[in-house]
Scaffold this active site. Structure first.
Site, PDB file in Angstrom:
ATOM      1  CG  ASP A 298      -1.849   1.198   1.269  1.00  0.00           C
ATOM      2  OD1 ASP A 298      -2.643   1.346   0.334  1.00  0.00           O
ATOM      3  OD2 ASP A 298      -1.759   2.004   2.215  1.00  0.00           O
TER       4      ASP A 298
ATOM      5  CB  CYS B 288      -3.188   0.879  -2.655  1.00  0.00           C
ATOM      6  SG  CYS B 288      -3.069   2.610  -3.153  1.00  0.00           S
TER       7      CYS B 288
ATOM      8  CD  GLU C 140      -1.637   8.441   6.937  1.00  0.00           C
ATOM      9  OE1 GLU C 140      -0.778   9.346   6.877  1.00  0.00           O
ATOM     10  OE2 GLU C 140      -1.603   7.414   6.228  1.00  0.00           O
TER      11      GLU C 140
ATOM     12  CB  CYS D  57      -9.462   5.270   0.372  1.00  0.00           C
ATOM     13  SG  CYS D  57      -7.854   5.617   1.149  1.00  0.00           S
ATOM     14  CB  THR D  58      -6.985   0.488   2.356  1.00  0.00           C
ATOM     15  OG1 THR D  58      -5.887   1.250   1.849  1.00  0.00           O
ATOM     16  CG2 THR D  58      -7.356  -0.599   1.356  1.00  0.00           C
TER      17      THR D  58
END
Length: 271
Positions: free
Chosen positions: A11, A74, A152, A186-187
């Protein structure tokens, strides 16, 4: 033996760990090698040529580690670098086909929403793929460029008004279209699953690309007689292209397990 070899997953960074987590649940006896291209993340805003170059380097690294199958965990790579299907010497899947099939199975009114990175949405890959599989579905797309930074940076709480407001800003057009199924394309997005579900409301099925891909991979390996039938729990190795420190910390959130000291930095440009 072939079946004893590890499964390779790559990814652009952390997001593919949601696929790795589901694979660990579906195939607990399989060894896994994971590569996250943390030094070049994100892929979603890169050119097509750059994404294809990166995908080939990532796959080459896994092949050097003697994997028996490769998963491009991904959404961007799955959408842009589809030529990998024809060039790799081992069984390969992205997240696109498994997720599209799961969405078609889930929808009742034929209205499917897709959220993903800008590159994924601009490629219209889910729309094209679903159209190939069914003539009766409508697909509505929306890019969500702030979702990856939210994840994130740890902003995932469904009760956080900032999280809810960002999500609503993106998905409101899909709600207005009346979608009853939403592809998390989206992962990273499964980490926001509860928050997205809260905004979308009851009656909308969220399709987790990681779960769909793990189940598809299990069937793929079974069909190739490549399943590891060992009774021992699988082993896991993690590699990144930038410093492991931040990856180790956030990976614990994605995997729901501690991997401190288990991550190795490599030079991906060498592949």
């Amino acid at each position: 033996m072939q079946s004893k070899k590890p499964i390779g997953i790559f990814d652009s960074g952390l997001g593919g760990l949601t696929t790795a987590r589901e694979l660990m649940r579906v195939l607990p006896n399989e060894d896994i090698i994971y590569f996250g291209d943390t030094g070049r993340v994100p892929y979603g805003n890169k050119s097509v040529d750059t994404i294809i170059k990166y995908a080939n380097q990532d796959a080459n690294f896994l092949l050097k580690n003697n994997v028996k199958a490769i998963i491009a965990a991904c959404g961007t790579v799955s959408s842009i670098a589809r030529g990998l299907y024809d060039t790799l010497p081992v069984p390969y899947t992205g997240v696109l086909r498994p997720t599209a099939k799961s969405a078609l199975k889930a929808t009742k009114n034929g209205k499917i929403g897709v959220i993903g990175t800008t590159a994924t949405i601009n490629s219209h890959s889910y729309q094209k793929h679903i159209a190939e599989l069914s003539k009766d579905a409508w697909v509505f797309e929306q890019d969500c460029p702030l979702f990856v930074p939210l994840v994130e940076n740890g902003f995932t709480d469904p009760e956080d008004t900032v999280v809810s407001e960002v999500i609503r800003r993106y998905v409101e057009p899909l709600i207005q279209k009346g979608v009853d199924t939403l592809i998390l394309g989206c992962t990273h997005y499964p980490i926001l699953k509860n928050a997205i579900a809260k905004v979308m409301g009851e009656g909308v099925t969220l399709v987790d690309s990681g779960r769909a891909t793990a189940l598809y991979t299990a069937e793929l390996l079974k069909s190739k007689n490549l399943l590891n039938h060992s009774k021992e729990e699988g082993t896991y190795k993690f590699f990144v292209s930038d410093t492991p420190h931040n990856f180790e910390h956030l990976a614990g959130v994605f995997l729901q397990k501690d991997i401190e000291g288990m991550v190795t930095q490599i030079d991906i440009e060498a592949y």
